[in-house]
Scaffold this active site. Structure first.
Site, mmCIF file in Angstrom:
data_model
loop_
_atom_site.group_PDB
_atom_site.id
_atom_site.type_symbol
_atom_site.label_atom_id
_atom_site.label_comp_id
_atom_site.label_asym_id
_atom_site.label_seq_id
_atom_site.Cartn_x
_atom_site.Cartn_y
_atom_site.Cartn_z
ATOM 1 N N GLY A 91 -5.920 0.538 5.171
ATOM 2 C CA GLY A 91 -5.401 1.562 6.081
ATOM 3 C C GLY A 91 -5.177 1.055 7.481
ATOM 4 N N GLY B 260 -11.545 -7.481 7.479
ATOM 5 C CA GLY B 260 -12.793 -7.724 8.218
ATOM 6 C C GLY B 260 -13.266 -9.153 8.225
ATOM 7 N N MET C 247 0.865 -1.170 0.000
ATOM 8 C CA MET C 247 0.000 0.000 0.000
ATOM 9 C C MET C 247 0.910 1.231 0.000
ATOM 10 S SD MET C 247 -2.776 -1.609 2.657
ATOM 11 C CE MET C 247 -1.584 -2.789 3.293
ATOM 12 N N GLY D 217 -6.700 -10.585 10.233
ATOM 13 C CA GLY D 217 -5.798 -9.859 11.131
ATOM 14 C C GLY D 217 -6.310 -9.921 12.553
ATOM 15 N N MET E 212 -10.098 -6.368 -1.847
ATOM 16 C CA MET E 212 -10.148 -5.726 -0.528
ATOM 17 C C MET E 212 -11.600 -5.644 -0.074
ATOM 18 S SD MET E 212 -7.151 -5.238 0.524
ATOM 19 C CE MET E 212 -7.561 -4.314 2.006
HETATM 20 C C1 DX5 Z 1 -5.875 -3.362 5.798
HETATM 21 C C2 DX5 Z 1 -4.931 -4.550 5.563
HETATM 22 C C3 DX5 Z 1 -5.554 -5.840 5.995
HETATM 23 C C4 DX5 Z 1 -5.937 -5.801 7.463
HETATM 24 C C5 DX5 Z 1 -6.686 -7.064 7.853
HETATM 25 O O1 DX5 Z 1 -5.353 -2.222 5.177
HETATM 26 O O2 DX5 Z 1 -4.626 -4.673 4.192
HETATM 27 O O3 DX5 Z 1 -4.642 -6.916 5.756
HETATM 28 O O4 DX5 Z 1 -4.791 -5.673 8.252
HETATM 29 O O5 DX5 Z 1 -6.986 -6.951 9.218
HETATM 30 P P1 DX5 Z 1 -8.465 -7.311 9.757
HETATM 31 O O6 DX5 Z 1 -8.631 -8.777 9.477
HETATM 32 O O7 DX5 Z 1 -8.386 -6.993 11.225
HETATM 33 O O8 DX5 Z 1 -9.427 -6.460 8.977
HETATM 34 ZN ZN ZN Z 2 -3.504 -6.608 3.643
#
Ligand code: DX5
Ligand code: ZN
Length: 226
Positions: free
Chosen positions: A144, A183, A70, A203, A139
């Site tokens: 972020g 998510g 990113m 995550g 996504m």
């Molecule tokens: C967000 C990241 C995701 C995020 C996933 O910008 O790309 O990889 O960390 O985390 P959760 O599963 O907590 O949404």
């Molecule tokens: Zn990611």
């Protein structure tokens, strides 16, 4: 379905132990979210190639490591991530001019190439590149940070990629993997499996203070009926 942890909600002073814990729980794919403080809407900075190299050295060569770039200049600095030891570089199509050129550069270095789309980006932006992509990432949050709510409106885009990839494979083409990120938790993982996703980034659903990674992963596997 492969479940891969994003480490954004981990304690960065404990990352080595977190990696050990994840691998002991059966994880064999790590998702590393690189943010440069510029590209994502909330200007987050996470980490770069130096930390990724430390993680690669810690987890060894058997674990599959991807980096989700990113960043504003993936076309300039992609090679640092290959040199840091990732197996797969996932770049945002919104931040790259020459998509095929970057895919070819990655392949020339023996690295897998993945393209990721923000929720607002249409599938059509990368369908032409599908034959050379090792992975497509949809996504399901606006990039972020971790811990955001899952965007179920990503179903149509995800199913579009599932159908296109299946047609490509049926025609003898590349087995492009389909990944979702953002998510995903035990309560919605079966839904994304039904959409045809093969790899889910989790995550905060895996790394949190509610349970160990093994406990959280078991909950996800139960939800998948594994
Ligand atoms: C967000 C990241 C995701 C995020 C996933 O910008 O790309 O990889 O960390 O985390 P959760 O599963 O907590 O949404
Ligand atoms: Zn990611």
């Amino acid at each position: 379905m492969i479940i891969t942890p994003s480490i954004l909600t981990a304690n960065f002073c404990e990352l080595g132990n977190t990696m050990d814990e994840a691998i002991a729980a059966g994880i064999d794919w790590i998702h590393l979210d690189v943010m440069d403080g510029n590209w994502v809407v909330n200007r987050t900075i996470t980490f770069g190639p130096a930390l990724i190299k430390s993680i690669r050295d810690r987890v060894g060569s058997e674990i599959f490591v991807d980096c989700h770039l990113m960043v504003t200049n993936a076309e300039e600095n992609w090679e640092q991530y290959v040199d840091a030891g990732v197996d797969l570089v996932i770049f945002h199509v919104e931040a790259v001019e020459d998509i095929q050129g970057l895919i070819d550069n990655l392949h020339a270095r023996g690295c897998q190439a993945g393209a990721v789309l923000n929720p607002a980006t249409d599938a059509s932006t990368i369908l032409p590149y599908l034959p050379s992509l090792d992975l497509v990432l949809v996504m399901s949050v606006v990039p972020g940070k971790g811990g955001q709510s899952f965007m179920s409106e990503m179903e149509e885009k995800t199913r579009t990629f599932r159908a296109a990839i299946d047609a490509q494979i049926d025609a003898g083409g590349r087995t492009t993997k389909l990944m979702i990120d953002g998510g995903v938790k035990a309560h919605n993982v079966a839904q994304v499996a039904d959409w045809g996703v093969e790899v889910a980034v989790v995550g905060s659903g895996l790394i949190n203070d509610k349970g160990t990674i093994a406990e959280n992963l078991a909950e996800i596997h139960t939800a998948l009926g594994a």
